[in-house]
Design a protein around this motif. Structure first.
Motif, PDB file in Angstrom:
ATOM      1  N   UNK A  86       0.829  -1.212   0.000  1.00 45.59           N
ATOM      2  CA  UNK A  86       0.000   0.000   0.000  1.00 45.59           C
ATOM      3  C   UNK A  86       0.863   1.262   0.000  1.00 45.59           C
ATOM      4  N   UNK A  87       1.914   1.252   0.818  1.00 43.94           N
ATOM      5  CA  UNK A  87       2.774   2.434   0.949  1.00 43.94           C
ATOM      6  C   UNK A  87       3.988   2.389   0.025  1.00 43.94           C
ATOM      7  N   UNK A  88       4.139   1.271  -0.693  1.00 43.50           N
ATOM      8  CA  UNK A  88       5.292   1.082  -1.580  1.00 43.50           C
ATOM      9  C   UNK A  88       6.594   1.311  -0.818  1.00 43.50           C
ATOM     10  N   UNK A  89       6.666   0.721   0.363  1.00 46.90           N
ATOM     11  CA  UNK A  89       7.839   0.862   1.229  1.00 46.90           C
ATOM     12  C   UNK A  89       8.212  -0.519   1.753  1.00 46.90           C
ATOM     13  N   UNK A  90       9.347  -1.052   1.283  1.00 46.79           N
ATOM     14  CA  UNK A  90       9.717  -2.414   1.669  1.00 46.79           C
ATOM     15  C   UNK A  90      10.248  -2.518   3.097  1.00 46.79           C
ATOM     16  N   UNK A  91      10.330  -1.391   3.795  1.00 49.26           N
ATOM     17  CA  UNK A  91      10.768  -1.430   5.192  1.00 49.26           C
ATOM     18  C   UNK A  91       9.851  -2.316   6.030  1.00 49.26           C
ATOM     19  N   UNK A  92       8.552  -2.280   5.730  1.00 50.09           N
ATOM     20  CA  UNK A  92       7.588  -3.013   6.554  1.00 50.09           C
ATOM     21  C   UNK A  92       7.805  -4.526   6.460  1.00 50.09           C
ATOM     22  N   UNK A  93       7.991  -5.050   5.263  1.00 50.57           N
ATOM     23  CA  UNK A  93       8.184  -6.501   5.126  1.00 50.57           C
ATOM     24  C   UNK A  93       9.525  -6.918   5.721  1.00 50.57           C
ATOM     25  N   UNK A  94      10.502  -5.992   5.700  1.00 52.46           N
ATOM     26  CA  UNK A  94      11.802  -6.301   6.300  1.00 52.46           C
ATOM     27  C   UNK A  94      11.724  -6.307   7.827  1.00 52.46           C
ATOM     28  N   UNK A  95      10.806  -5.532   8.360  1.00 54.65           N
ATOM     29  CA  UNK A  95      10.623  -5.494   9.816  1.00 54.65           C
ATOM     30  C   UNK A  95       9.869  -6.708  10.344  1.00 54.65           C
ATOM     31  N   UNK A  96       9.168  -7.397   9.450  1.00 49.87           N
ATOM     32  CA  UNK A  96       8.312  -8.505   9.875  1.00 49.87           C
ATOM     33  C   UNK A  96       9.057  -9.547  10.718  1.00 49.87           C
ATOM     34  N   UNK A  97      10.240 -10.052  10.312  1.00 47.04           N
ATOM     35  CA  UNK A  97      10.923 -11.036  11.167  1.00 47.04           C
ATOM     36  C   UNK A  97      11.284 -10.473  12.535  1.00 47.04           C
ATOM     37  N   UNK A  98      11.707  -9.210  12.577  1.00 51.28           N
ATOM     38  CA  UNK A  98      12.043  -8.596  13.862  1.00 51.28           C
ATOM     39  C   UNK A  98      10.838  -8.602  14.786  1.00 51.28           C
ATOM     40  N   UNK A  99       9.678  -8.213  14.249  1.00 51.23           N
ATOM     41  CA  UNK A  99       8.456  -8.166  15.056  1.00 51.23           C
ATOM     42  C   UNK A  99       8.070  -9.561  15.538  1.00 51.23           C
ATOM     43  N   UNK A 100       8.142 -10.541  14.642  1.00 53.73           N
ATOM     44  CA  UNK A 100       7.767 -11.911  15.007  1.00 53.73           C
ATOM     45  C   UNK A 100       8.680 -12.457  16.099  1.00 53.73           C
ATOM     46  N   UNK A 101       9.994 -12.322  15.904  1.00 56.05           N
ATOM     47  CA  UNK A 101      10.938 -12.838  16.904  1.00 56.05           C
ATOM     48  C   UNK A 101      10.782 -12.125  18.241  1.00 56.05           C
ATOM     49  N   UNK A 102      10.618 -10.795  18.208  1.00 51.82           N
ATOM     50  CA  UNK A 102      10.451 -10.041  19.449  1.00 51.82           C
ATOM     51  C   UNK A 102       9.158 -10.440  20.153  1.00 51.82           C
ATOM     52  N   UNK A 103       8.099 -10.667  19.386  1.00 54.22           N
ATOM     53  CA  UNK A 103       6.816 -11.064  19.966  1.00 54.22           C
ATOM     54  C   UNK A 103       6.920 -12.422  20.646  1.00 54.22           C
ATOM     55  N   UNK A 104       7.555 -13.380  19.975  1.00 50.98           N
ATOM     56  CA  UNK A 104       7.709 -14.698  20.573  1.00 50.98           C
ATOM     57  C   UNK A 104       8.552 -14.624  21.846  1.00 50.98           C
ATOM     58  N   UNK A 105       9.616 -13.807  21.815  1.00 51.13           N
ATOM     59  CA  UNK A 105      10.468 -13.655  23.003  1.00 51.13           C
ATOM     60  C   UNK A 105       9.675 -13.069  24.163  1.00 51.13           C
ATOM     61  N   UNK A 106       8.856 -12.068  23.879  1.00 52.31           N
ATOM     62  CA  UNK A 106       8.038 -11.435  24.926  1.00 52.31           C
ATOM     63  C   UNK A 106       6.999 -12.401  25.484  1.00 52.31           C
ATOM     64  N   UNK A 107       6.361 -13.166  24.608  1.00 44.09           N
ATOM     65  CA  UNK A 107       5.352 -14.122  25.055  1.00 44.09           C
ATOM     66  C   UNK A 107       5.969 -15.210  25.937  1.00 44.09           C
ATOM     67  N   UNK A 108       7.126 -15.713  25.526  1.00 43.26           N
ATOM     68  CA  UNK A 108       7.803 -16.738  26.323  1.00 43.26           C
ATOM     69  C   UNK A 108       8.257 -16.180  27.666  1.00 43.26           C
ATOM     70  N   UNK A 109       8.734 -14.937  27.651  1.00 51.44           N
ATOM     71  CA  UNK A 109       9.161 -14.305  28.899  1.00 51.44           C
ATOM     72  C   UNK A 109       7.983 -14.126  29.848  1.00 51.44           C
ATOM     73  N   UNK A 110       6.847 -13.673  29.319  1.00 52.03           N
ATOM     74  CA  UNK A 110       5.650 -13.504  30.139  1.00 52.03           C
ATOM     75  C   UNK A 110       5.202 -14.845  30.727  1.00 52.03           C
ATOM     76  N   UNK A 111       5.223 -15.888  29.902  1.00 52.74           N
ATOM     77  CA  UNK A 111       4.845 -17.209  30.392  1.00 52.74           C
ATOM     78  C   UNK A 111       5.771 -17.688  31.486  1.00 52.74           C
ATOM     79  N   UNK A 112       7.068 -17.389  31.337  1.00 55.17           N
ATOM     80  CA  UNK A 112       8.054 -17.799  32.343  1.00 55.17           C
ATOM     81  C   UNK A 112       7.795 -17.083  33.661  1.00 55.17           C
TER      82      UNK A 112
END
Length: 199
Positions: free
Chosen positions: A86-112
């Motif tokens: 939509x924005x013709x900006x590939x920054x967003x798709x490049x950020x996707x792995x960072x967001x996914x990994x950070x989210x999983x780390x946060x979820x695991x930390x909260x569970x711990x």
């Protein structure tokens, strides 16, 4: 003599299940890589989104359920992929792995912190561990996900888009596989016998 084919089918069923899960999870990434190589990042992103939807549907049809990690990752692909197009900006798709990994780390930390090991909910049907084993495994995956988020940030900010796409497909996957393989000794040390797990 007739029961023999049934035993062969039973033996090959788990192997077929593993291969189908592998194809479902890796298929979208390979499509992303191929489409990007042929037509660029925006065409690759569009193809990635379509392939992700197909993989989610295939997981639901083939295995009667969609793994939580695949579902979360797929949702983020669609959101960040949509923003990229939509924005013709590939920054967003490049950020996707960072967001996914950070989210999983946060979820695991909260569970711990809440003493509810989320890995046990995800993988408890595959293997059983002691409480200490689940805790140690969770801590290791938290550090791994944080490290992978940092690596993604370093890579996409310092190399070309094509190089980042190649690393996403042929770098992140082998690193994840090798890390998971490195956890086998821990699983063996803290594994519970089946009858203990049932109790």
């Amino acid at each position: 003599m007739k029961p023999q084919p049934k035993r062969e089918n039973a033996a090959t069923a788990p192997e077929q299940g593993v291969w189908s899960k592998l194809i479902i999870e890796l298929g979208p990434l390979l499509v992303f890589f191929a489409a990007n190589a042929v037509a660029g990042i925006y065409a690759g992103t569009a193809a990635f989104m379509v392939a992700t939807l197909v993989s989610l549907a295939a997981a639901r049809i083939r295995h009667q359920k969609v793994p939580v990690m695949l579902l979360v990752s797929g949702a983020i692909v669609l959101v960040f992929g949509g923003l990229t197009l939509y924005l013709r900006d590939d920054t967003f798709i490049k950020l996707k792995p960072t967001i996914v990994y950070a989210m999983f780390a946060c979820l695991l930390t909260a569970g711990l912190m809440l003493k509810k090991p989320l890995l046990e909910l995800l993988f408890g049907s595959a293997f059983t561990l002691t409480e200490e084993g689940w805790r140690k495994l969770t801590v290791r995956w938290i550090f791994f996900f944080v490290a992978m988020a940092i690596v993604n940030e370093l890579v996409w900010r310092n190399v070309s888009t094509d190089t980042w796409v190649s690393f996403k497909v042929f770098g992140f996957l082998p690193l994840t596989f090798l890390f998971a393989l490195a956890q086998v000794p821990l699983l063996q040390r803290h594994g519970l016998p089946k009858h203990d797990a049932a109790e």
